[in-house]
Write a protein that holds these residues in place. Sequence first.
Motif, short mmCIF file in Angstrom:
data_model
loop_
_atom_site.label_atom_id
_atom_site.label_comp_id
_atom_site.label_asym_id
_atom_site.label_seq_id
_atom_site.Cartn_x
_atom_site.Cartn_y
_atom_site.Cartn_z
N TYR A 240 39.35 39.57 41.41
CA TYR A 240 39.24 40.38 42.63
C TYR A 240 38.73 41.79 42.28
O TYR A 240 37.81 42.31 42.93
CB TYR A 240 40.61 40.44 43.30
CG TYR A 240 40.73 41.43 44.43
CD1 TYR A 240 40.31 41.09 45.72
CD2 TYR A 240 41.27 42.69 44.22
CE1 TYR A 240 40.43 41.99 46.76
CE2 TYR A 240 41.39 43.60 45.25
CZ TYR A 240 40.97 43.25 46.52
OH TYR A 240 41.09 44.15 47.55
N PHE B 265 38.98 36.32 52.42
CA PHE B 265 39.34 36.81 53.75
C PHE B 265 39.77 38.27 53.74
O PHE B 265 39.82 38.90 54.79
CB PHE B 265 40.48 35.95 54.32
CG PHE B 265 41.72 35.99 53.47
CD1 PHE B 265 42.69 36.95 53.68
CD2 PHE B 265 41.90 35.09 52.44
CE1 PHE B 265 43.81 37.01 52.88
CE2 PHE B 265 43.02 35.14 51.63
CZ PHE B 265 43.98 36.11 51.85
N VAL B 266 40.08 38.80 52.58
CA VAL B 266 40.52 40.20 52.51
C VAL B 266 39.37 41.14 52.88
O VAL B 266 39.59 42.25 53.38
CB VAL B 266 41.05 40.52 51.09
CG1 VAL B 266 41.32 42.00 50.91
CG2 VAL B 266 42.31 39.71 50.80
N ASN C 256 35.46 31.79 49.73
CA ASN C 256 36.92 31.77 49.67
C ASN C 256 37.46 30.56 48.91
O ASN C 256 38.46 30.67 48.21
CB ASN C 256 37.51 31.82 51.08
CG ASN C 256 38.98 32.16 51.07
OD1 ASN C 256 39.36 33.29 50.76
ND2 ASN C 256 39.82 31.19 51.35
N TRP C 257 36.81 29.41 49.03
CA TRP C 257 37.33 28.22 48.34
C TRP C 257 37.32 28.40 46.83
O TRP C 257 38.06 27.76 46.10
CB TRP C 257 36.55 26.96 48.73
CG TRP C 257 35.12 26.92 48.28
CD1 TRP C 257 34.04 27.36 48.98
CD2 TRP C 257 34.61 26.43 47.04
NE1 TRP C 257 32.89 27.17 48.27
CE2 TRP C 257 33.20 26.59 47.07
CE3 TRP C 257 35.19 25.86 45.91
CZ2 TRP C 257 32.37 26.22 46.00
CZ3 TRP C 257 34.36 25.49 44.85
CH2 TRP C 257 32.97 25.66 44.90
N MET C 258 36.46 29.31 46.36
CA MET C 258 36.35 29.53 44.93
C MET C 258 37.32 30.63 44.47
O MET C 258 37.94 30.53 43.43
CB MET C 258 34.91 29.96 44.61
CG MET C 258 34.37 29.46 43.30
SD MET C 258 32.74 30.16 43.02
CE MET C 258 31.71 28.82 43.51
N SER C 259 37.43 31.69 45.29
CA SER C 259 38.24 32.84 44.89
C SER C 259 39.63 32.80 45.48
O SER C 259 40.60 33.19 44.82
CB SER C 259 37.57 34.14 45.32
OG SER C 259 37.65 34.28 46.73
N GLY C 260 39.76 32.38 46.71
CA GLY C 260 41.05 32.40 47.40
C GLY C 260 41.33 33.70 48.11
O GLY C 260 42.29 33.80 48.87
N TYR C 261 40.52 34.75 47.89
CA TYR C 261 40.81 36.06 48.50
C TYR C 261 39.69 36.57 49.41
O TYR C 261 39.72 37.70 49.87
CB TYR C 261 41.09 37.11 47.42
CG TYR C 261 39.97 37.29 46.41
CD1 TYR C 261 38.74 37.85 46.79
CD2 TYR C 261 40.13 36.92 45.09
CE1 TYR C 261 37.71 38.00 45.88
CE2 TYR C 261 39.11 37.06 44.17
CZ TYR C 261 37.90 37.60 44.58
OH TYR C 261 36.87 37.75 43.69
N ASN D 244 42.62 36.55 32.68
CA ASN D 244 41.81 35.66 33.48
C ASN D 244 42.46 35.38 34.84
O ASN D 244 42.41 34.27 35.35
CB ASN D 244 41.61 34.34 32.72
CG ASN D 244 40.40 33.60 33.21
OD1 ASN D 244 39.38 34.22 33.46
ND2 ASN D 244 40.53 32.32 33.40
N SER D 245 43.10 36.38 35.39
CA SER D 245 43.86 36.18 36.61
C SER D 245 42.99 36.37 37.85
O SER D 245 41.91 36.96 37.79
CB SER D 245 45.03 37.17 36.66
OG SER D 245 44.51 38.48 36.82
N ALA D 246 43.50 35.88 38.99
CA ALA D 246 42.82 36.08 40.26
C ALA D 246 42.75 37.57 40.58
O ALA D 246 41.78 38.05 41.17
CB ALA D 246 43.55 35.32 41.36
N GLN D 247 43.78 38.30 40.20
CA GLN D 247 43.79 39.74 40.45
C GLN D 247 42.63 40.42 39.71
O GLN D 247 41.95 41.30 40.26
CB GLN D 247 45.13 40.33 39.96
CG GLN D 247 45.32 41.80 40.27
CD GLN D 247 45.83 42.05 41.69
OE1 GLN D 247 46.85 41.51 42.10
NE2 GLN D 247 45.09 42.83 42.45
N ASP E 147 33.08 27.57 38.63
CA ASP E 147 33.97 28.51 37.95
C ASP E 147 33.67 29.90 38.51
O ASP E 147 32.55 30.40 38.41
CB ASP E 147 33.71 28.48 36.44
CG ASP E 147 34.61 29.47 35.72
OD1 ASP E 147 35.63 29.03 35.17
OD2 ASP E 147 34.30 30.68 35.72
N PRO E 148 34.66 30.57 39.11
CA PRO E 148 34.36 31.83 39.81
C PRO E 148 33.86 32.95 38.91
O PRO E 148 33.00 33.73 39.31
CB PRO E 148 35.69 32.20 40.48
CG PRO E 148 36.74 31.41 39.78
CD PRO E 148 36.09 30.18 39.26
#
Lengths: 464, 448
Positions: A408, A302-303, A295-300, A402-405, A380-381
């Motif tokens: 994901y 927990f989904v 999670n610290w790398m991606s932020g998501y 290059n978005s988090a979306q 780098d994720p």
Amino acid sequence: MKRFNWRWLAASSLLCAMVAAAQTRPQYGGTLRVTTHATLTSLDPPDASQTDSVARRSLLLMMFDTLVAIDDNGRIQPALATSWQASSGGRRWQLRLRRGVKFDDGTPLTAEIAVSSLRAANASWNVRADADSVVIELETENAEFPAELALARNAIAKRSADGKDSGTGAFHAVEWEPGKKLALAATENYWSGRPFLDRVEIEMGKGFRDQITALELGKADVVEVPPEQLHRLSSGVHAVSSQPAELLALVFAREAASPEEKMLHEALALSIERGSIRSVLLQGAGVPAATILPNWMSGYGFVFPSDADLPRARHECEQVKATIHLIPVWSLGYDSNDPLARLLAERIALNARDAGLSLQPTSATAAEVRLTRIALSSSDPWIALSAVAAMTGATLSRSKENSAQDLYAAEEDVLASQRIIPLFHLPASYATAAGVKDFRVRPDGSWDLSNMWLGGASLGNHGQ
Amino acid sequence: MRSAVYNSAIPADPLKSFDCPGLVFRLGFVGSLLILILLPGAAISARAADWNAPEQELAHKIVAITGPGVVAFSVENRSSLGQRDHEIIQDGLRSALAGLGLRFAAPEQAAATVKITLSENLTSYLWVAEIHQSAAENTVVMVSAPRPENSGLRNTRESTPLTLRKISLWTQDEPILDVAVLEENPAPAQIAVLDAQRVAIYRLQNGKWQPEQNLSITHANPWPRDLRGRLIPARDHLFDVYLPGVICVSTAAAPLALNCRESDDPWPLVPMGLNAGSVFPSAGMNSAGASVPQMKAFYASTRNFFTGAMTPGVGKFGSVPKFYSAALLPRDRYTLWLFAATDGHIHLIDGVSDQAAKLLWGSNLASVKTACGAGWQVLATTSGDAGDTMRAYEFPDRDPAAVSAAIDLPGEVTTLWTEAKGDAALAVARNRETGSYEAFQLALACGQ
């Protein structure tokens, strides 16, 4: 002038004797003794025959510099390249080299040497020298390309005719027994300042128990500690852990051949009680994982739920049974050199049996599914995810945004193949002797000794 | 997310950085005076972040899936954001969604549930919306939000004979090696900030430091780690810069130039204001009213300490133990020198004897001449909860006596030099929370 209160002074003198000592400036000198479990047989950064490990990365980055580096906040920082510029939408990258840098054999760093080094590491790259710059042309746009250049395998090495590599790093090798021992000495004219340490001695191939014993006996200054054994360290020992940077996962040897087989993979994933395994076998260390990236790398992260869902796992097994009438028996491979792996494999097999699956733990190298430790290759994720995806035969390419979306979506695709079942994210943990100061662990778990120094008794007679 | 970057070969010009939002928060001097750190409860409140853009972006993404209608809405915070920001963002998202046609209700009355989690990754905040519509799988949308920078200062006050005050002078991301006050009116009106690359000169205008000039430092050899340097006002030109193996001399008048050369010449240890060559004639004399003779020490050009070779010597000692810093305490017939030596001891050398004491001090010492107490005090660091603390001491004989309360610094002290006039010191601490370097002027006030 106001009359001075000497009684107050006497009391204050006592007080000042009771306060803790302040930090002193770093001291130069001394020999640091490090032990590692990993055994390196090559010091060539791009050597693909070597397993990527945090120990390997740590050692390579002491001797060899990369063009750029990733800092603790994930930002790209100059290293051997002082500046860089993208054009053609991130397809062409020009990096200007730092002036005055020399390899440990005295040869000046040139664009030609850097190009040769990068070509050796990446045969498919279109890379060329342009005066004091390195120019890299990519096939696809990549706005985050410098993160690739920060990987240890892309460190700049000068290869001599006898096959020896020279680096521009803070340390250079003075003794090298492949797989056993490496001794490094400080590079006096290192471009980023001579390190505080005079020498670093690394003993490789040491079991974790032996490493801790060596620390306790004063024969080592920095040792690796399995996260699940951190609580066993004696009270005076200082422990340092990275972010969870290692993925413990089940990896299937091949893609599921049918929808039913895919359902069985999913049933296995749903059957594993990560929470209780963490409590009992991992002694509370690590983070239960249902994703490849922590999670610290991606932020998501927990989904994706990591809790076991035994009813659903059983339901999927029953559905498959109704269709193909037979649930296959899978062999579950584990590393016999990893004392925790057998226990984990047995526990996973037990969980799977509750769901109606049959797993046979084995230490043989060939197995249908394998319990695997994967050192995530970068903070780098995209790079980390791509490397894991490549293990499963998948190829990822960064989106333009290059978005988090997009990240994901890419990870969801990799997980949907059911080829890999994430179990836990584990930190890299180290224990250090009392005199070890400013020992730093990078987010990817590798250690950085460039600003480390020895104080007090650890400095011994080598100081200053 | 990040975009392609180009870094200048010379790191970003601070002259430009003044206009760049999101870069280092620099304190104006007048503002700094208003938040004198010793005032109880004084603190710099965190700059309020503008969350509007990510709120709107996420709201649009959510409504693109749900369409207008009734949803159950919740916001959970899993990030390092505080409760206040959490509430601000929750309200902002609610408003943004309402503005796009969503209404809110309990889950059993809603057509969809929207669960927003405020998360974060290595580089930014990440707000993730999990949207569950009846008979459909979860849909996940997310936006990234930049991380704002916060700063804060802590403080304590005790009842003590002298009061040590700290006044913020300057903050920047790069390590500060020294700050010199070039002009006072009576508060500092022009300062020079020394770092590894340059001397930057700033003038106070309308309560803010405005950049005047940047002077690059040239050097042939790599700097040692734990780089240290001194910036000392001079009599016939503006200032000299002492760095390991390098000495730079400025010109006398604007526009300034800086000429650097390789040199192992010794560094002056006695502040200019205290010796005969002073550019501050009114600044200070020793306790007997006479100026203090200059003492210079040779600095190890590839290390972070002085070699111990002195010119002239300290009495019979032509050299002293290798040391990080020194402080002087003039007595009637001699000067007692204190050296924070690399062996971890404080060496008290009076010209005849060398007494080593284990005082649990850090390796940074500085002396200041004041009109308080014995007239000369030594500032030294000790360890605090959140960083180093600084305290003033006197030496009635050979043992230190604390004469001020300890004041907190925001992190480890990296620099401590006596200022040129000799009546104050310059300290730099690396803020443990922000990682930036903060320079303070330290001065002692008499009485409670």
